[in-house]
Design a protein around this motif. Structure first.
Motif, mmCIF file in Angstrom:
data_model
loop_
_atom_site.group_PDB
_atom_site.id
_atom_site.type_symbol
_atom_site.label_atom_id
_atom_site.label_comp_id
_atom_site.label_asym_id
_atom_site.label_seq_id
_atom_site.Cartn_x
_atom_site.Cartn_y
_atom_site.Cartn_z
ATOM 1 N N VAL A 87 -47.442 -36.678 18.511
ATOM 2 C CA VAL A 87 -46.313 -35.792 18.248
ATOM 3 C C VAL A 87 -45.077 -36.388 18.920
ATOM 4 C CG1 VAL A 87 -45.376 -33.464 18.446
ATOM 5 C CG2 VAL A 87 -47.846 -33.786 18.254
ATOM 6 N N ALA A 88 -44.018 -36.594 18.156
ATOM 7 C CA ALA A 88 -42.771 -37.114 18.707
ATOM 8 C C ALA A 88 -41.926 -35.939 19.181
ATOM 9 C CB ALA A 88 -42.023 -37.927 17.656
ATOM 10 N N ARG A 89 -41.910 -35.712 20.473
ATOM 11 C CA ARG A 89 -41.171 -34.582 21.027
ATOM 12 C C ARG A 89 -40.774 -34.882 22.467
ATOM 13 N NH1 ARG A 89 -46.394 -30.422 21.266
ATOM 14 N NH2 ARG A 89 -47.692 -31.689 22.649
ATOM 15 N N PRO A 90 -39.610 -34.396 22.886
ATOM 16 C CA PRO A 90 -39.296 -34.478 24.313
ATOM 17 C C PRO A 90 -40.215 -33.559 25.098
ATOM 18 C CG PRO A 90 -37.670 -33.135 23.188
ATOM 19 C CD PRO A 90 -38.556 -33.713 22.121
ATOM 20 N N GLU A 91 -40.444 -33.888 26.341
ATOM 21 C CA GLU A 91 -41.335 -33.082 27.175
ATOM 22 C C GLU A 91 -40.525 -32.219 28.128
ATOM 23 O OE1 GLU A 91 -44.825 -36.527 27.210
ATOM 24 O OE2 GLU A 91 -43.703 -36.080 29.043
ATOM 25 N N PRO A 92 -40.867 -30.943 28.256
ATOM 26 C CA PRO A 92 -40.198 -30.106 29.253
ATOM 27 C C PRO A 92 -40.722 -30.425 30.652
ATOM 28 C CG PRO A 92 -41.935 -28.859 28.216
ATOM 29 C CD PRO A 92 -41.908 -30.195 27.519
ATOM 30 N N ALA A 93 -39.959 -30.065 31.652
ATOM 31 C CA ALA A 93 -40.452 -30.099 33.026
ATOM 32 C C ALA A 93 -41.235 -28.821 33.268
ATOM 33 C CB ALA A 93 -39.283 -30.205 34.002
ATOM 34 N N VAL A 94 -42.503 -28.956 33.611
ATOM 35 C CA VAL A 94 -43.387 -27.796 33.743
ATOM 36 C C VAL A 94 -43.906 -27.703 35.173
ATOM 37 C CG1 VAL A 94 -45.432 -26.620 32.868
ATOM 38 C CG2 VAL A 94 -44.077 -28.057 31.324
ATOM 39 N N LEU A 95 -43.695 -26.545 35.781
ATOM 40 C CA LEU A 95 -44.203 -26.263 37.125
ATOM 41 C C LEU A 95 -45.482 -25.443 37.000
ATOM 42 C CD1 LEU A 95 -40.742 -25.450 38.574
ATOM 43 C CD2 LEU A 95 -42.299 -27.064 39.674
ATOM 44 N N TYR A 96 -46.588 -26.031 37.420
ATOM 45 C CA TYR A 96 -47.879 -25.338 37.427
ATOM 46 C C TYR A 96 -48.038 -24.671 38.788
ATOM 47 C CZ TYR A 96 -49.237 -27.567 33.054
ATOM 48 O OH TYR A 96 -49.304 -27.957 31.728
ATOM 49 N N THR A 97 -47.912 -23.349 38.806
ATOM 50 C CA THR A 97 -47.923 -22.614 40.071
ATOM 51 C C THR A 97 -49.256 -21.932 40.358
ATOM 52 O OG1 THR A 97 -47.011 -20.657 38.986
ATOM 53 C CG2 THR A 97 -45.444 -22.211 39.936
ATOM 54 N N GLY A 98 -50.220 -22.063 39.456
ATOM 55 C CA GLY A 98 -51.505 -21.395 39.655
ATOM 56 C C GLY A 98 -52.663 -22.352 39.817
ATOM 57 N N VAL A 99 -52.416 -23.549 40.370
ATOM 58 C CA VAL A 99 -53.485 -24.530 40.537
ATOM 59 C C VAL A 99 -54.496 -24.014 41.553
ATOM 60 C CG1 VAL A 99 -54.042 -26.917 41.123
ATOM 61 C CG2 VAL A 99 -51.872 -26.380 39.966
ATOM 62 N N GLY A 101 -56.926 -23.176 44.375
ATOM 63 C CA GLY A 101 -57.138 -23.709 45.710
ATOM 64 C C GLY A 101 -55.902 -24.288 46.358
ATOM 65 N N HIS A 102 -54.738 -24.170 45.688
ATOM 66 C CA HIS A 102 -53.524 -24.778 46.222
ATOM 67 C C HIS A 102 -52.334 -23.848 46.027
ATOM 68 C CE1 HIS A 102 -55.538 -28.676 46.675
ATOM 69 N NE2 HIS A 102 -56.107 -28.416 45.502
ATOM 70 N N ARG A 103 -51.457 -23.824 47.021
ATOM 71 C CA ARG A 103 -50.235 -23.022 46.920
ATOM 72 C C ARG A 103 -49.033 -23.872 46.518
ATOM 73 N NH1 ARG A 103 -49.662 -19.977 52.465
ATOM 74 N NH2 ARG A 103 -48.129 -18.772 51.284
ATOM 75 N N THR A 104 -49.192 -25.176 46.544
ATOM 76 C CA THR A 104 -48.097 -26.078 46.190
ATOM 77 C C THR A 104 -48.031 -26.256 44.679
ATOM 78 O OG1 THR A 104 -48.333 -27.277 48.272
ATOM 79 C CG2 THR A 104 -47.177 -28.408 46.485
ATOM 80 N N PRO A 105 -46.877 -26.014 44.041
ATOM 81 C CA PRO A 105 -46.763 -26.210 42.591
ATOM 82 C C PRO A 105 -46.868 -27.688 42.218
ATOM 83 C CG PRO A 105 -44.961 -24.862 43.438
ATOM 84 C CD PRO A 105 -45.638 -25.463 44.618
ATOM 85 N N VAL A 106 -47.430 -27.929 41.043
ATOM 86 C CA VAL A 106 -47.507 -29.275 40.470
ATOM 87 C C VAL A 106 -46.424 -29.390 39.406
ATOM 88 C CG1 VAL A 106 -48.899 -30.875 39.097
ATOM 89 C CG2 VAL A 106 -49.965 -29.554 40.947
ATOM 90 N N LEU A 107 -45.653 -30.467 39.447
ATOM 91 C CA LEU A 107 -44.575 -30.706 38.492
ATOM 92 C C LEU A 107 -44.938 -31.868 37.582
ATOM 93 C CD1 LEU A 107 -41.650 -30.314 37.424
ATOM 94 C CD2 LEU A 107 -40.910 -31.892 39.240
#
Length: 513
Positions: A87-99, A101-107
């Motif tokens: 798929v040819a598409r730009p990617e959004p910046a996504v913050l995963y806040t529910g990982v 065992g971890h409180r640190t968001p993944v970007l």
């Protein structure tokens, strides 16, 4: 170190409804750590805030509970572009806040559209002409050492260090294990003063050790070898969540930088202002002061296989061109002696193939090519672009302006020089200056109407293949019936012959309407 399921630190104010399924935009709580007047070139969270301001729907939050092993797959399915998925598409910046065992968001996805880089980096030339790159080099700004760095607000040392507390992703079920994928190793030779700044895949072996894959010939490898020859060890830092200027500069090939110009000084030119460094607490090495997380440690000659639990090395993780990579045996081990962070850090990663990594590698790779261009008096290079179709490395488009008739004969020499100096470039497509080489359709138009591939393709069989590309392996050559061995790397002349330029002008080109 905290992030709730309902908010994501480091992003700007939400200004519109979520347009991508499975995620939502959230307002940013106070205390994000973005200082007043922070420049997006110098800080990941300032870049996030700028992206939220300029493109309201481009910063998303995924609060759903996900295991660290599921995050990359979720991003690939919902948001990633070529070559991760078709798929040819730009990617959004996504913050995963529910990982889990971890409180640190993944970007993930911060660099998923190349226009963001040009917005954040005022020194990055849009058209990579030799003159523009020369001006960039002249604008180099050496980094500045600071105290009280944001990244040193929290510290764990010695027995307190545990890399497993970071939300390090395992990208696919086939991976050797959890890898750092968007982290920069910084080291400096204490004798010569030479430095290195580079990204490497790093497998988390246990609480304080990483196995580091160093591509042969890289500057870090040279500094490491020298340290061992002296009977010592190489002190390093590993910065995660780094300034955009540092991440782009880190991927520029050190061989093509003018003598005395470091990657950090080049990053200062891209940013239009100097980056900041902070001295390590446990090692004689400096990390990026505006990073989210810094690991301090050393390389001392200890080796380990790229595998966990005594397994034989198999696969590593997905590579930039869309296929799984091979794990290695006997890699250098980086022993971590301290972890410093902001109070509310973000953990940044990439999934390997996709628009994000393609844009990062492509921007830095095109700069590397521009820095290495030979003198071709009859040809004027107007721009360079490494396409996401080749993962930002394999497919290079070069737009040229022919000054004289002999330019027709200089095209192959230019392509051969590029292919010889840049071993990851597989195919060079040469076009006229009226072709928008960053537009895939326009590039295909030039290939379709200004070249006959059977006659206008040149192959160099003596140049080494790119082994990560499956089509450049002996098995592929045999299956295709190429009895003479692995086919070489190529250039395609998709330019109009000098004598015929007037007869093949675009109908709606400049001055025709």
């Amino acid at each position: 170190m905290s992030a709730g399921a309902e908010t994501a630190r480091g992003a700007g104010q939400a200004t519109g409804a979520d347009t991508v399924r499975g995620a939502r935009q959230e307002p940013v709580p106070t205390g994000t750590g973005v200082s007043a007047g922070a420049h997006p070139a110098l800080s990941l969270r300032a870049a996030l805030a700028r992206l939220r301001e300029t493109t309201p729907g481009a910063v998303l939050t995924r609060p759903d509970p996900l295991a660290p092993e599921a995050v990359a797959g979720d991003f690939a399915e919902r948001y990633a572009g070529v070559p991760a998925v078709g798929v040819a598409r730009p990617e959004p910046a996504v913050l995963y806040t529910g990982v889990a065992g971890h409180r640190t968001p993944v970007l993930l996805g911060l660099y998923g559209d190349d226009e963001r880089l040009y917005d954040w980096l005022p020194g990055l030339p849009w058209a990579l002409t030799p003159a523009a790159v020369a001006a960039l080099v002249r604008a180099a700004r050496a980094p500045v050492q600071v105290t009280g760095a944001p990244v040193q607000q929290l510290t764990a040392e010695g027995a307190e260090v545990d890399l497993r507390r970071l939300p390090v992703l395992t990208t696919t079920p086939r991976d050797a294990g959890p890898y750092l994928t968007a982290a920069l190793i910084h080291a400096q030779d204490p004798v010569t003063g030479e430095s290195s700044l580079s990204a490497h895949r790093m497998l988390v072996l246990d609480r304080d050790r990483l196995a580091v894959w160093i591509v042969p010939g890289r500057q870090l490898g040279l500094l490491y070898e020298r340290a061992l020859e002296r009977g010592g060890r190489l002190a390093v830092t590993v910065s995660i969540g780094v300034p955009p200027a540092a991440l782009v500069a880190s991927a520029v090939n050190s061989r093509f930088l003018p003598a005395g110009l470091s990657k950090l000084a080049l990053a200062g030119a891209l940013a239009g202002r100097p980056l900041t460094l902070a001295a390590g607490r446990t090692q004689p090495a400096s990390g990026l002061a505006e990073a989210e997380i810094v690991l301090e440690g050393h390389l001392d000659g200890t080796l380990a296989d790229e595998a966990l639990g005594g397994a034989e090395p198999g696969l590593s993780l997905p590579e930039f061109l869309g296929y799984d990579g091979r794990a290695r045996a006997g890699l250098p081990v980086l022993t971590v002696t301290a972890v410093t962070t902001r109070r509310d850090p973000l953990y940044q990663a990439v999934i390997g193939p996709g628009r994000e990594q393609s844009h990062l590698l492509g921007a830095a790779g095109a700069l590397s090519v521009a820095l290495s261009l030979p003198q071709t008096p009859a040809l004027a290079v107007q721009d360079l672009h490494l396409s996401p179709a080749g993962g930002g490395m394999l497919l290079l488009a070069v737009a040229v302006r022919k000054e004289r008739p002999e330019a027709d004969r200089q095209l192959n020499a230019l392509a051969e020089d590029i292919l010889t100096r840049h071993p990851f470039v597989k195919t060079v497509v040469l076009t006229d200056e009226d072709v928008a080489i960053r537009c895939a359709e326009d590039l295909l138009w030039a290939l379709t109407t200004r070249s006959n591939l059977a006659a206008d393709t040149t192959e160099w069989t003596r140049l080494p293949p790119v082994p990560m590309d499956p089509s450049q392996t002996p098995e592929w050559a045999l299956a295709r019936g190429h009895r003479g061995g692995i086919p070489g790397r190529t250039a395609i002349d998709a330019t109009t012959p000098f004598a015929l330029r007037a007869r093949t002008a675009r109908s709606f080109g400049p001055g025709t309407t």
